[in-house]
Enzyme design. Structure first.
Site, PDB file in Angstrom:
ATOM      1  N   HIS A 205       0.794  -1.237   0.000  1.00 18.39           N
ATOM      2  CA  HIS A 205       0.000   0.000   0.000  1.00 18.39           C
ATOM      3  C   HIS A 205       0.821   1.279   0.000  1.00 18.39           C
ATOM      4  O   HIS A 205       0.277   2.349  -0.230  1.00 18.39           O
ATOM      5  CB  HIS A 205      -0.953   0.031   1.197  1.00 18.39           C
ATOM      6  CG  HIS A 205      -0.272   0.368   2.494  1.00 18.39           C
ATOM      7  ND1 HIS A 205       0.413  -0.560   3.228  1.00 18.39           N
ATOM      8  CD2 HIS A 205      -0.153   1.535   3.168  1.00 18.39           C
ATOM      9  CE1 HIS A 205       0.921   0.019   4.307  1.00 18.39           C
ATOM     10  NE2 HIS A 205       0.595   1.290   4.292  1.00 18.39           N
TER      11      HIS A 205
HETATM   12  C1  UD1 Z   1      -1.964   6.032   5.047  1.00 24.34           C
HETATM   13  C2  UD1 Z   1      -0.703   6.553   5.721  1.00 24.34           C
HETATM   14  C3  UD1 Z   1       0.329   5.442   5.812  1.00 24.34           C
HETATM   15  C4  UD1 Z   1      -0.265   4.220   6.488  1.00 24.34           C
HETATM   16  C5  UD1 Z   1      -1.552   3.807   5.782  1.00 24.34           C
HETATM   17  C6  UD1 Z   1      -2.195   2.686   6.544  1.00 24.34           C
HETATM   18  C7  UD1 Z   1      -0.171   8.933   5.316  1.00 24.34           C
HETATM   19  C8  UD1 Z   1       0.684   9.862   4.577  1.00 24.34           C
HETATM   20  N1  UD1 Z   1      -0.103   7.635   4.938  1.00 24.34           N
HETATM   21  O1  UD1 Z   1      -1.619   5.671   3.718  1.00 24.34           O
HETATM   22  O2  UD1 Z   1       1.422   5.893   6.596  1.00 24.34           O
HETATM   23  O3  UD1 Z   1       0.666   3.176   6.415  1.00 24.34           O
HETATM   24  O4  UD1 Z   1      -2.459   4.917   5.756  1.00 24.34           O
HETATM   25  O5  UD1 Z   1      -3.082   1.962   5.753  1.00 24.34           O
HETATM   26  O6  UD1 Z   1      -0.875   9.328   6.208  1.00 24.34           O
HETATM   27  N2  UD1 Z   1      -8.660   5.317   0.116  1.00 24.34           N
HETATM   28  C9  UD1 Z   1      -9.938   4.857  -0.071  1.00 24.34           C
HETATM   29  N3  UD1 Z   1     -10.664   4.491   1.030  1.00 24.34           N
HETATM   30  C10 UD1 Z   1     -10.197   4.599   2.295  1.00 24.34           C
HETATM   31  C11 UD1 Z   1      -8.891   5.077   2.476  1.00 24.34           C
HETATM   32  C12 UD1 Z   1      -8.135   5.431   1.377  1.00 24.34           C
HETATM   33  O7  UD1 Z   1     -10.418   4.742  -1.188  1.00 24.34           O
HETATM   34  O8  UD1 Z   1     -10.914   4.241   3.252  1.00 24.34           O
HETATM   35  C13 UD1 Z   1      -7.852   5.666  -1.080  1.00 24.34           C
HETATM   36  C14 UD1 Z   1      -8.103   7.076  -1.585  1.00 24.34           C
HETATM   37  O9  UD1 Z   1      -7.945   7.053  -2.970  1.00 24.34           O
HETATM   38  C15 UD1 Z   1      -6.951   7.836  -0.981  1.00 24.34           C
HETATM   39  C16 UD1 Z   1      -5.828   6.795  -1.062  1.00 24.34           C
HETATM   40  O10 UD1 Z   1      -6.479   5.566  -0.784  1.00 24.34           O
HETATM   41  O11 UD1 Z   1      -6.656   9.006  -1.687  1.00 24.34           O
HETATM   42  C17 UD1 Z   1      -4.704   7.008  -0.101  1.00 24.34           C
HETATM   43  O12 UD1 Z   1      -5.198   7.142   1.217  1.00 24.34           O
HETATM   44  P1  UD1 Z   1      -4.332   7.944   2.301  1.00 24.34           P
HETATM   45  O13 UD1 Z   1      -5.024   7.880   3.610  1.00 24.34           O
HETATM   46  O14 UD1 Z   1      -3.953   9.269   1.768  1.00 24.34           O
HETATM   47  O15 UD1 Z   1      -2.979   7.137   2.343  1.00 24.34           O
HETATM   48  P2  UD1 Z   1      -2.704   5.597   2.581  1.00 24.34           P
HETATM   49  O16 UD1 Z   1      -2.014   5.048   1.400  1.00 24.34           O
HETATM   50  O17 UD1 Z   1      -3.934   4.908   3.050  1.00 24.34           O
HETATM   51  N1  UDP Z   2      -4.606  -5.095   8.360  1.00 27.32           N
HETATM   52  C1  UDP Z   2      -5.925  -5.543   8.384  1.00 27.32           C
HETATM   53  N2  UDP Z   2      -6.505  -5.892   7.194  1.00 27.32           N
HETATM   54  C2  UDP Z   2      -5.841  -5.820   6.001  1.00 27.32           C
HETATM   55  C3  UDP Z   2      -4.499  -5.378   5.996  1.00 27.32           C
HETATM   56  C4  UDP Z   2      -3.918  -5.000   7.190  1.00 27.32           C
HETATM   57  O1  UDP Z   2      -6.547  -5.619   9.454  1.00 27.32           O
HETATM   58  O2  UDP Z   2      -6.439  -6.146   4.970  1.00 27.32           O
HETATM   59  C5  UDP Z   2      -3.985  -4.727   9.639  1.00 27.32           C
HETATM   60  C6  UDP Z   2      -2.688  -5.442   9.915  1.00 27.32           C
HETATM   61  O3  UDP Z   2      -2.942  -6.689  10.527  1.00 27.32           O
HETATM   62  C7  UDP Z   2      -1.965  -4.465  10.820  1.00 27.32           C
HETATM   63  C8  UDP Z   2      -2.419  -3.113  10.297  1.00 27.32           C
HETATM   64  O4  UDP Z   2      -3.621  -3.357   9.563  1.00 27.32           O
HETATM   65  O5  UDP Z   2      -2.385  -4.603  12.152  1.00 27.32           O
HETATM   66  C9  UDP Z   2      -1.364  -2.535   9.400  1.00 27.32           C
HETATM   67  O6  UDP Z   2      -1.881  -1.458   8.725  1.00 27.32           O
HETATM   68  P1  UDP Z   2      -1.313  -0.944   7.334  1.00 27.32           P
HETATM   69  O7  UDP Z   2      -0.532  -2.006   6.685  1.00 27.32           O
HETATM   70  O8  UDP Z   2      -2.465  -0.378   6.604  1.00 27.32           O
HETATM   71  O9  UDP Z   2      -0.392   0.275   7.794  1.00 27.32           O
HETATM   72  P2  UDP Z   2       1.096   0.412   8.359  1.00 27.32           P
HETATM   73  O10 UDP Z   2       1.253  -0.509   9.516  1.00 27.32           O
HETATM   74  O11 UDP Z   2       2.034   0.132   7.237  1.00 27.32           O
HETATM   75  O12 UDP Z   2       1.182   1.851   8.746  1.00 27.32           O
END
Ligand code: UD1
Ligand code: UDP
Length: 355
Positions: A205
């Site tokens: 991601h």
């Molecule tokens: C964010 C965090 C990252 C974390 C991750 C956990 C920042 C900069 N990044 O990344 O550190 O590891 O969350 O998962 O804060 N989107 C949806 N539905 C949702 C959420 C996101 O469609 O419920 C899509 C949207 O297109 C959005 C994109 O994902 O623009 C990115 O979401 P965003 O929260 O900006 O960053 P993550 O990649 O989720």
């Molecule tokens: N996770 C989850 N469902 C998924 C993928 C991840 O519940 O489909 C959980 C995972 O077990 C962990 C947390 O989400 O506890 C990690 O989040 P993510 O990878 O989104 O973010 P990061 O830890 O890299 O910030």
């Protein structure tokens, strides 16, 4: 004592669940939960509140999507309004997302004491948005709850005062211990015709893995060369990029929607190995005794590399394929992330600090 907890992204719900449970044990601490809305799909947000019994947010700001500046700026403004009304004794932020930084900046400018859970983590890659978020949050915070000794060293080397630092262990380890008894098989698992114990669990991601089509393709190709089938619960960002770049996901990869935490733990406990660019999932591989490869050039969780539980392979097809075909399980060593009482320690230390 009144605490405002600021969360907004998937891993923060899981981390906060353990701390909220520890807070609930104190009659005289009130927790006010602010959900920024950064993650908003039901399977990226609501499912965690339902499954992990996290109290419903008192304030839902509904601010997700958009550029970094737009998201963070709008969140700061909305959090500031909440903090001025709630007047808490402490603001608690988690990890390294835009919601973390927004909460930190809003609190520090209002002179409200700020505590950062997961302080001191560094990848030393300043191109990652998370690295900037965590450095700025640590430098704004009054209490730095570090999960590891490496994190404490990082804080020291940036000149942050020792009296702000507390080594408490990792709240995600607390979560892994508490919820592993409640792990549940996903309903769709049987329909995949994949054998328990004989699949690779993958997650992708990060911006650095998904924003460049060549990089994302290279990761997917590497995973597809594994001897075992791959299960990939796909993050919405990755889904959006695959569609935008018009990429084909190789057949060996079973794409499923993001799962709840209890299903994710089950998948981690029953897989042969994990391939991920997630911070949390790297550690969960170790918590549940599974070898892991990390699809990045660096990791903040360096002790996993040193102890042999994790191997960095970047986004290189050849390295991914080679690492997946030569996985080994290291010997048990000393515990790396505390004893499973990080959340309790955090709440106790916050309570003492506020007296
Ligand atoms: C964010 C965090 C990252 C974390 C991750 C956990 C920042 C900069 N990044 O990344 O550190 O590891 O969350 O998962 O804060 N989107 C949806 N539905 C949702 C959420 C996101 O469609 O419920 C899509 C949207 O297109 C959005 C994109 O994902 O623009 C990115 O979401 P965003 O929260 O900006 O960053 P993550 O990649 O989720
Ligand atoms: N996770 C989850 N469902 C998924 C993928 C991840 O519940 O489909 C959980 C995972 O077990 C962990 C947390 O989400 O506890 C990690 O989040 P993510 O990878 O989104 O973010 P990061 O830890 O890299 O910030």
């Amino acid at each position: 004592m009144k605490l405002v907890t600021i969360i907004g992204a998937r891993p923060q719900f899981i981390k906060a669940a353990t701390v909220s449970r520890a807070i609930a044990a104190f009659d005289d601490i009130t927790e006010v939960i602010v959900h920024t809305g950064q993650h908003y799909d039901a399977n990226m947000s609501d499912i965690f509140f339902d499954e992990l019994s996290i109290p419903r947010p008192d304030h839902h700001l509904g601010i997700g999507g958009g550029s970094h500046g737009a998201m963070t700026g709008r969140q700061i403004e909305a959090i500031e309004t909440v903090l001025m009304a709630e007047k808490p004794d402490f603001v608690l932020v988690y990890g390294d997302t835009n919601s973390t930084l927004a909460g930190a900046l809003a609190a520090v400018k209002l002179h409200i004491p700020l505590a950062h859970v997961e302080a001191g983590l560094r990848s030393f890659n300043r191109k990652m948005p998370e690295e900037i978020n965590r450095i700025l949050t640590d430098h704004a915070a009054d209490l730095l709850f570090a999960p590891t000794e490496t994190a404490v060293r990082n804080l020291k080397s940036e000149g942050l005062p020792a009296e702000r630092q507390r080594l408490v262990g990792d709240v995600m380890y607390d979560a892994a211990l508490f919820y592993r008894e409640r792990a549940k098989e996903p309903k769709w698992f049987e329909g995949l015709s994949v054998q328990k114990g004989n699949y690779i669990l993958a997650t992708i991601h990060r911006a650095e893995s998904t924003n460049d089509p060549a990089c994302l393709t290279s990761i997917l190709q590497g995973l597809a060369q594994a001897d075992a089938p791959v299960i990939l619960p796909m993050h919405p960002r990755t889904h959006a990029r695959i569609r935008e770049f018009d990429l084909e996901v190789p057949e060996a990869i079973h794409v499923v929607p993001p799962t709840g935490y209890l299903e994710m733990i089950w998948l981690e406990m029953h897989c042969a190995a994990i391939a991920t660019d997630s911070g949390g999932v790297q550690k969960e591989a170790y918590f549940h005794g599974r070898p892991c490869i990390t699809l990045r050039e660096q990791t903040e969780w360096v002790e996993l590399i040193e102890s042999g539980w994790n191997t960095l392979v970047g986004a290189d097809t050849g390295k991914i394929a080679a690492a997946l075909s030569s996985l080994t399980r290291p010997e048990e060593g000393k515990p790396l992330y505390g004893t499973g009482n990080a959340a309790e320690l955090i709440v106790k230390l916050l309570y003492e600090d506020a007296q």
